[in-house]
Design an enzyme around this catalytic site. Structure first.
Site, short mmCIF file in Angstrom:
data_model
loop_
_atom_site.label_atom_id
_atom_site.label_comp_id
_atom_site.label_asym_id
_atom_site.label_seq_id
_atom_site.Cartn_x
_atom_site.Cartn_y
_atom_site.Cartn_z
N GLU A 84 0.82 -1.21 0.00
CA GLU A 84 0.00 0.00 0.00
C GLU A 84 0.86 1.26 0.00
OE1 GLU A 84 -3.77 1.85 2.55
OE2 GLU A 84 -2.34 0.51 3.54
N LYS A 108 -10.17 2.28 -2.15
CA LYS A 108 -10.35 1.74 -0.80
C LYS A 108 -11.69 2.16 -0.22
CE LYS A 108 -7.65 1.50 3.52
NZ LYS A 108 -6.34 1.90 4.11
N CYS A 152 -5.76 -2.83 2.72
CA CYS A 152 -5.45 -2.65 4.14
C CYS A 152 -6.68 -2.73 5.04
CB CYS A 152 -4.67 -1.36 4.35
SG CYS A 152 -3.73 -1.35 5.91
#
Length: 300
Positions: free
Chosen positions: A52, A125, A162
């Site tokens: 990331e 995300k 994540c």
């Protein structure tokens, strides 16, 4: 672009995991990542996943307007550079970047470059944390593209990022969309003033939840984290990147303190085997799941 994916009978695919440390200079990080993509390709990787926000230090430890200058368009300079490498090496590249969508609108985004260098699209995300040293809500607008699956030369891949790791809903939806592998580019670490037991418990929880996504959905999971000390030594990114098969078995586990480039072979046919013997998808009671759309199920 590869148009004959559905005609290919893919079984085994070699996945490259790049766990690396970063520095302040954006170009130096990109150059380093390209070197490591080349290293993974030389080891036989067909799909290479970068961690990331690999072009910078993890800047979300502070709320600083100057950090918005790190963002770029997608497609843009970094994806252009990586697309050339993908085409040269014949590999798929998964690249997590800080996206500037327009003035004042930013996302934590992963771009997918196919093995012919074509840009397949992006995933933004969905789940954005806000914790001490992880002030992501200051920088990132939550994703609005939904969950995504990309048909690459070497398989249909699902990308989550994540904090998405903690949400079984995200992995389930992505698997139901046909993902054959779930990838999680990640940046997570320990505060250096924590005790060892807390560190161990946190890492184990992080790994366990992701391996559970492999088990519940019958697909391999690949999680790629950064490593090294940042934030003036206050944060140790814990590495520990790993690959698990469709039953959650660890196939590779990286160290907590070293840069590593590893290639892991995944057998995509195992999903069919495990889903036959543990038919979780067959037994889902989709008629009973409507309450999951509520924030909390309060008593009347």
């Amino acid at each position: 672009m590869f148009n004959n994916f559905d005609k290919l009978e893919m079984s085994k695919v070699k996945v490259g995991i790049v766990q690396m440390s970063c520095e302040k200079d954006k170009q130096a990080n990109l150059d380093k990542a390209i070197v490591k993509v080349r290293e993974a390709a030389a080891k036989g990787a067909q799909i290479v996943c970068l961690q990331e926000l690999f072009t910078s230090l993890y800047f979300c430890d502070v709320e600083d307007y100057d950090n918005f200058d790190l963002a770029e368009s997608i497609p843009g300079p970094s994806t252009d550079a990586l697309a050339a490498v993908a085409k040269e090496l014949g590999v798929v590249i998964i690249a997590s970047l800080f996206e500037k969508r327009t003035q004042g609108l930013y996302h934590n985004t992963t771009a997918i470059l196919d093995a012919d260098g074509s840009y397949l699209g992006k995933y933004r995300k969905m789940h954005i944390p806000d914790d001490p040293a992880f002030y992501e809500k200051f920088y990132f607008t939550p994703g609005d593209l939904g969950y995504k699956v990309f048909s690459t030369k070497f398989g249909k891949i699902g990308i989550l990022i994540c904090w998405d790791q903690w949400y079984p809903e995200a992995s389930r939806i992505t698997a139901l969309m046909g993902a054959e592998i779930l990838f999680y580019p990640t940046a997570i670490g320990w505060a250096t003033d924590q005790d060892e037991e807390t560190n161990t418990d946190q890492y184990n929880a992080w790994q366990t939840i992701q391996r559970s996504h492999a088990v519940a959905n019958g697909v391999p999971v690949v999680s790629v984290n950064r490593v090294g000390f940042e934030q003036d030594g206050a944060m140790k990114f814990w590495g520990g990147s790993f690959a698990a098969n469709a039953q959650g078995k660890l196939l590779y586990l990286a160290s907590h303190d070293q840069e590593e480039v590893e290639v892991v072979e995944l057998d995509l046919n195992q999903s069919d085997y495990f889903r036959k013997h543990w038919p979780f998808l067959r037994d889902r009671r989709i008629d009973s799941y409507q309450p999951i759309t509520k924030r909390f199920i309060d008593e009347d």
